[in-house]
Design an enzyme around this catalytic site. Structure first.
Site, PDB file in Angstrom:
ATOM      1  CE  LYS A  13      -4.319  28.211  37.761  1.00  0.00           C
ATOM      2  NZ  LYS A  13      -5.311  27.094  37.106  1.00  0.00           N
ATOM      3  NE  ARG A  88      -6.543  32.361  32.848  1.00  0.00           N
ATOM      4  CZ  ARG A  88      -6.651  32.116  34.058  1.00  0.00           C
ATOM      5  NH1 ARG A  88      -6.183  32.563  35.252  1.00  0.00           N
ATOM      6  NH2 ARG A  88      -7.730  31.395  34.297  1.00  0.00           N
ATOM      7  NE  ARG A 127     -14.023  25.570  39.452  1.00  0.00           N
ATOM      8  CZ  ARG A 127     -12.847  25.962  38.794  1.00  0.00           C
ATOM      9  NH1 ARG A 127     -11.794  25.895  39.580  1.00  0.00           N
ATOM     10  NH2 ARG A 127     -13.030  26.749  37.917  1.00  0.00           N
ATOM     11  NE  ARG A 154     -15.214  30.155  38.356  1.00  0.00           N
ATOM     12  CZ  ARG A 154     -13.900  29.955  38.343  1.00  0.00           C
ATOM     13  NH1 ARG A 154     -13.496  29.586  39.388  1.00  0.00           N
ATOM     14  NH2 ARG A 154     -13.202  30.122  37.021  1.00  0.00           N
ATOM     15  NE  ARG A 165     -12.573  28.496  32.718  1.00  0.00           N
ATOM     16  CZ  ARG A 165     -13.005  27.559  33.869  1.00  0.00           C
ATOM     17  NH1 ARG A 165     -14.114  27.043  33.776  1.00  0.00           N
ATOM     18  NH2 ARG A 165     -12.391  27.825  34.687  1.00  0.00           N
TER      19      ARG A 165
HETATM   20  P1  ADP Z   1      -9.625  29.069  36.180  1.00  0.00           P
HETATM   21  O1  ADP Z   1     -10.390  28.292  37.000  1.00  0.00           O
HETATM   22  O2  ADP Z   1      -9.889  29.053  34.683  1.00  0.00           O
HETATM   23  O3  ADP Z   1      -8.145  29.192  36.593  1.00  0.00           O
HETATM   24  P2  ADP Z   1      -9.686  31.580  37.196  1.00  0.00           P
HETATM   25  O4  ADP Z   1     -10.546  31.986  38.318  1.00  0.00           O
HETATM   26  O5  ADP Z   1      -8.482  31.853  37.517  1.00  0.00           O
HETATM   27  O6  ADP Z   1     -10.271  30.370  36.671  1.00  0.00           O
HETATM   28  O7  ADP Z   1     -10.355  32.782  35.935  1.00  0.00           O
HETATM   29  C1  ADP Z   1     -11.395  33.107  35.689  1.00  0.00           C
HETATM   30  C2  ADP Z   1     -11.491  34.149  34.407  1.00  0.00           C
HETATM   31  O8  ADP Z   1     -10.872  35.117  34.881  1.00  0.00           O
HETATM   32  C3  ADP Z   1     -10.677  33.517  33.158  1.00  0.00           C
HETATM   33  O9  ADP Z   1     -11.206  32.483  32.474  1.00  0.00           O
HETATM   34  C4  ADP Z   1     -10.214  34.767  32.598  1.00  0.00           C
HETATM   35  O10 ADP Z   1     -11.494  35.166  31.846  1.00  0.00           O
HETATM   36  C5  ADP Z   1     -10.193  35.840  33.718  1.00  0.00           C
HETATM   37  N1  ADP Z   1      -8.831  35.896  34.207  1.00  0.00           N
HETATM   38  C6  ADP Z   1      -8.143  35.454  35.455  1.00  0.00           C
HETATM   39  N2  ADP Z   1      -7.008  35.764  35.394  1.00  0.00           N
HETATM   40  C7  ADP Z   1      -6.644  36.275  34.149  1.00  0.00           C
HETATM   41  C8  ADP Z   1      -5.187  36.801  33.709  1.00  0.00           C
HETATM   42  N3  ADP Z   1      -4.419  36.702  34.461  1.00  0.00           N
HETATM   43  N4  ADP Z   1      -5.385  37.377  32.347  1.00  0.00           N
HETATM   44  C9  ADP Z   1      -6.415  37.366  31.847  1.00  0.00           C
HETATM   45  N5  ADP Z   1      -7.619  36.744  32.322  1.00  0.00           N
HETATM   46  C10 ADP Z   1      -7.639  36.417  33.303  1.00  0.00           C
END
Ligand code: ADP
Ligand code: ZN
Length: 208
Positions: A13, A88, A127, A154, A165
């Site tokens: 994404k 989400r 990653r 990360r 996740r």
């Molecule tokens: P991913 O690679 O899992 O898409 P992101 O960088 O989008 O990772 O998100 C990392 C973390 O930030 C998630 O695992 C969650 O803990 C938190 N997070 C991000 N966006 C949201 C959201 N919309 N609602 C709740 N938690 C979120």
């Protein structure tokens, strides 16, 4: 154009968003990036969010919703935005629809970046992210190809957290595919291929 990106963690994404921003100048709103910046800055929000993020759990809705609302009100978001990592779950999706409705700036499309679970696990384990600019690369990048910064893994890309996740995604986020399909707003693209191939598919799907 206002777009929501859907897809499992590691589906790409962030990369899809970066390519769209580079070509069309939409505002990129990544809740993951916003939350990581809050953690880094040590703000109240960051302190509250950190433990959820490290465990691969969702940060409580109200915290994330407030963050997104503020970001959607900014000037650059009025000419079109790409939401990456939000919504989400269903509560977030319903809230988003009503906020955007009230702002008179509704969504045009929800784009699912479709990638097989096996590919996802390989990608997340390899990653790496840049500490300085946030660029996403792989274990093969010794330094950031964009800015020369230090690359790191990360905490939530460590194997113990990846499985959680993916579970959280299946339970909370994947139902949104049907939510947006029901609204007639869903587009699906195959997320396996080079950055350029995926970008071309995205543009075709969005008629850009
Ligand atoms: P991913 O690679 O899992 O898409 P992101 O960088 O989008 O990772 O998100 C990392 C973390 O930030 C998630 O695992 C969650 O803990 C938190 N997070 C991000 N966006 C949201 C959201 N919309 N609602 C709740 N938690 C979120
Ligand atoms: Zn960098």
């Amino acid at each position: 154009m206002n777009i929501v990106l859907l897809g499992a963690p590691g589906a790409g994404k962030g990369t899809v968003a970066q390519e769209l921003v580079a070509e069309f100048g939409f505002a990129h709103i990544s809740t993951g990036d916003l939350l990581r910046a809050a953690v880094k800055s040590g703000s109240d929000l960051g302190v509250k969010a950190k433990s959820y993020m490290d465990a691969g759990e969702l940060v409580p809705d109200q915290l994330v919703i407030d963050l997104v609302k503020e970001r959607l009100a900014a000037d650059d978001a009025q000419k079109g935005f790409i939401l990456d990592g939000f919504p989400r779950n269903t509560v977030q999706a319903v809230t988003l629809d009503s906020e955007l409705g009230a702002m008179g700036n509704p969504l045009d499309a929800a784009l699912l970046i479709d990638v097989d679970a096996k590919v996802i696990i390989d990608r997340l384990s390899a990653r790496r992210a840049c500490r300085a600019c946030g660029y996403t690369g792989t274990a093969a990048d010794e330094v950031c190809p964009k800015c020369g910064g230090e690359m790191y893994q990360r905490d939530d890309d460590k194997p113990e957290t990846i499985a959680n996740r993916l579970d959280v995604y299946e339970k909370n986020t994947s139902p949104l595919v049907e939510y947006y399909r029901g609204q007639g707003r869903l587009d699906v693209v195959d997320g396996v291929g080079t950055i350029e191939e995926v970008h071309d598919r995205v543009k075709e799907a969005l008629h850009l």
